[in-house]
Design an enzyme around this catalytic site. Structure first.
Site, short mmCIF file in Angstrom:
data_model
loop_
_atom_site.label_atom_id
_atom_site.label_comp_id
_atom_site.label_asym_id
_atom_site.label_seq_id
_atom_site.Cartn_x
_atom_site.Cartn_y
_atom_site.Cartn_z
N GLU A 1 55.27 76.71 -47.35
CA GLU A 1 55.96 75.54 -47.87
C GLU A 1 55.25 75.05 -49.12
O GLU A 1 54.03 74.83 -49.12
CB GLU A 1 55.97 74.42 -46.83
CG GLU A 1 56.95 73.31 -47.12
CD GLU A 1 58.35 73.60 -46.59
OE1 GLU A 1 59.26 72.78 -46.84
OE2 GLU A 1 58.54 74.64 -45.93
N GLU B 1 54.67 73.66 -34.77
CA GLU B 1 54.09 73.37 -36.08
C GLU B 1 54.85 72.20 -36.68
O GLU B 1 56.00 71.93 -36.31
CB GLU B 1 54.22 74.57 -37.04
CG GLU B 1 53.57 75.84 -36.58
CD GLU B 1 53.89 77.00 -37.54
OE1 GLU B 1 54.65 76.78 -38.50
OE2 GLU B 1 53.39 78.10 -37.31
N ARG C 1 63.80 80.19 -50.91
CA ARG C 1 64.35 80.71 -49.65
C ARG C 1 65.60 81.56 -49.88
O ARG C 1 65.95 82.38 -49.04
CB ARG C 1 64.69 79.57 -48.69
CG ARG C 1 65.69 78.58 -49.21
CD ARG C 1 65.96 77.48 -48.19
NE ARG C 1 66.73 78.00 -47.07
CZ ARG C 1 66.88 77.35 -45.92
NH1 ARG C 1 66.28 76.19 -45.74
NH2 ARG C 1 67.61 77.85 -44.95
N ARG D 1 60.72 75.68 -49.03
CA ARG D 1 60.26 76.93 -48.44
C ARG D 1 60.12 77.98 -49.53
O ARG D 1 61.01 78.15 -50.37
CB ARG D 1 61.28 77.38 -47.40
CG ARG D 1 60.93 78.64 -46.62
CD ARG D 1 60.22 78.33 -45.34
NE ARG D 1 60.07 79.56 -44.54
CZ ARG D 1 60.96 79.98 -43.64
NH1 ARG D 1 62.07 79.29 -43.44
NH2 ARG D 1 60.74 81.09 -42.96
N LYS E 1 57.12 70.58 -39.52
CA LYS E 1 58.10 71.03 -40.51
C LYS E 1 57.86 70.19 -41.76
O LYS E 1 58.33 69.06 -41.86
CB LYS E 1 59.53 70.86 -39.99
CG LYS E 1 60.58 71.50 -40.88
CD LYS E 1 61.98 71.33 -40.31
CE LYS E 1 62.99 72.18 -41.06
NZ LYS E 1 62.99 71.95 -42.52
N LYS F 1 64.31 74.22 -35.18
CA LYS F 1 63.82 73.11 -36.01
C LYS F 1 64.28 71.80 -35.38
O LYS F 1 65.44 71.66 -34.98
CB LYS F 1 64.31 73.24 -37.45
CG LYS F 1 65.81 73.31 -37.63
CD LYS F 1 66.17 73.48 -39.11
CE LYS F 1 67.67 73.62 -39.30
NZ LYS F 1 68.04 73.84 -40.71
#
Length: 543
Positions: A276, A229, A251, A236, A231, A403
């Site tokens: 997000e 996906e 987060r 977040r 980023k 990530k």
């Protein structure tokens, strides 16, 4: 527990550098202190106590009544921290025999007091305390605790003290108000685990590790086991809808609902969503186009959110995951099954202001690397790789999610100003404003500030930088020192965006110091044009 006992804890935390040692201090404190004061102290450490009338300006005005303003200004400039300055300089009244207040007394009296009564309350307490107690009181009531303890660390210590997991504590935390008496009774085995019932509680997020070269073969060998996906370059968030209400959490578990009221407006579903938060605008073909992070920054940390601001910077949430649906907890399911549930839920509910983060088809890691190279031009932070069979596990579990961020940008900049830090850095000049060269309009060159950084260097480098600042100071402006324009720093950052709020016309995203360039003359530092060419969406960057 008196404020003085809390002051002792704060002092020990400030001068205890190691994480394990801080945890030990907190565990002992939970074990030894009585209710409700230990819960009040815990709320203070986790940022859950807010006294709107007890502002730093109120404290400064109080001490200015007893101390010469010039002496106060010089003292604060030297010490660098208001609470520490007042604690040391406060002249006590003679004949004060009242006992120091307890933490719970401070909280109760501040909550009941009118705005006009608050200064005299604080004054009375300051007269009963020693310097350590005064320091703790001011930090407590102004919410300026910076002792190297995050909310997560305090909750971890609480969980370790009771032999529980921090995730267990997190999932009941927002269903119980300070001083957390039901939580302490549960942790001591005196009551059942608090049931948040229908309250919209925060579930700890699953986080990813950076993809390093040593980790790449695991993905390259079996690409079919991984899902990719984008980023997205926002913040977040977790959206919770329940019979007890709706909330949006950051987060770290901070309630950010009031800052983005349009996201939760009209929501009536019962689910927990991971996504997000982004500024999203309509594209030419009617699609949603993600704006640079600089646009989202216009909405962050605002006390008043106007209709004009909502229209100029419209936010939405791009969804990644579905954690709960109704009463069903989906976190133990593999990622692929949760994704199927998320897509089905989204098709059925169609929540306003939300869409799905698309999955990216790929055949190899090299294929993804080529896609990643174009992320910056599209205002995307990089890529996420998630194992298809991964459950949703709280925290950062290696091997399940990776990530793969775009490479940082960098410039060589000249230090222009320095300011003392906070907490254990309050005695060091650790915050550095740096600049780049541009034409001054008269045939010469001038430095223009482009950013500020206070991270990226080691403790040994901090000592060297602090000494250099003191030895090369050319001017003082309150807590700020101007220095000789001689020292070059290599500054790395995630992105550059145009900004009308900065004199240079450009702002950096997350600048930090990569190294001290003692080898490089200041005249050879980069020009402002170099940074402007890195602005997201600029023609130079696209080329």
């Amino acid at each position: 527990m008196s404020v003085e006992a809390f002051a002792d804890l704060l002092e020990r935390l400030v001068f205890t550098p190691g994480r394990l040692a801080k945890l030990a201090l907190l565990r002992r404190w939970f074990a030894e202190q009585p209710d409700p004061d230990r819960g009040v102290g815990l709320a203070a450490l986790t940022g859950e106590l807010v006294f709107t009338a007890a502002k730093p300006s109120v404290v400064k005005a109080l001490v200015a009544e007893r101390v010469d303003p010039v002496l106060l200004s010089l003292s604060q400039d030297y010490v660098g921290d208001l609470a520490e300055t007042v604690a040391l300089i406060w002249p006590q009244k003679t004949g004060v025999n009242a006992p120091p207040p307890t933490l719970s007394e401070v909280v109760e009296e501040l909550e009941l007091a009118s705005r006009a009564e608050v200064p005299r309350l604080i004054e009375r307490w300051l007269d009963t305390l020693d310097s350590n107690g005064r320091y703790a009181l001011i930090k407590l009531v102004t919410g300026a605790l910076r002792v190297g303890v995050s909310a997560r660390l305090a909750k971890t210590a609480l969980a370790e003290w009771a032999g529980k997991s921090v995730e267990e504590v997190e999932e009941v935390w927002h269903g119980v108000a300070p001083p957390y008496l039901p939580i302490f009774r549960w942790l001591e085995g005196k009551a059942e685990r608090p049931d948040p019932k229908d309250a919209p509680v925060f579930r700890p997020l699953m986080l990813a590790h950076p993809l390093e070269a040593a980790d790449a073969p695991a993905v390259e060998a079996e690409p079919e086991r991984w899902r990719a996906e984008w980023k997205w370059d926002g913040i977040r968030v977790q959206i919770v809808g329940s019979p007890g209400g709706q909330r949006m959490w950051s987060r770290t578990g901070e309630d950010v609902s009031n800052a983005f009221p349009e996201v939760l407006q009209g929501l009536d579903f019962h689910a927990t969503l991971d996504g997000e938060l982004l500024v999203m605008r309509e594209g030419s073909a009617g699609e949603k186009v993600v704006a640079p992070f600089a646009d989202l920054q216009q909405r962050l940390n605002r006390k008043v959110i106007t209709a004009k601001m909502q229209a100029q910077f419209p936010v939405g949430v791009r969804l990644y995951d579905l954690l709960t649906e109704g009463e069903e907890d989906l976190r133990a399911l593999p990622f692929d099954q949760r994704r199927e549930r998320l897509e089905a839920w989204f098709a059925r509910v169609r929540p306003r202001g939300m869409d799905l983060s698309p999955q990216i088809a790929f055949s190899s890691l090299h294929h993804l690397e080529r896609l990643r190279e174009g992320a910056r031009a599209a205002s995307i932070e990089g890529l996420m790789l998630k194992r298809a069979d991964s459950p949703y596990v709280a925290g950062r579990v290696k091997g399940l999610w990776w990530k793969w961020k775009r490479a940082p940008l960098s410039v060589d900049a000249v230090v222009m100003y320095a300011q003392r830090g906070h907490g254990k850095r309050s005695s060091y000049y650790s915050d550095y404003t740096f600049g780049l060269w541009r034409d001054d309009g008269a045939g010469g060159q001038e430095l223009v500030p482009v950013g500020k950084a206070y991270s990226g260097f080691t403790d040994q480098e901090l000592i060297w930088l602090d000494r250099w600042i003191r030895e090369h100071t050319t001017g003082r402006f309150g807590p700020v020192r101007e220095v000789e324009k001689e020292l070059v720093l290599e500054v790395i950052f995630d992105a550059a965006q145009l900004s009308t709020r900065h004199r240079s016309g450009v702002a950096m995203r997350f600048p930090r110091i990569a190294r001290i360039r003692r080898d490089k003359p200041a005249a050879e530092a980069d020009r402002l044009d170099t940074l402007m060419a890195m602005v997201e969406g600029s023609e130079s960057e696209a080329a």
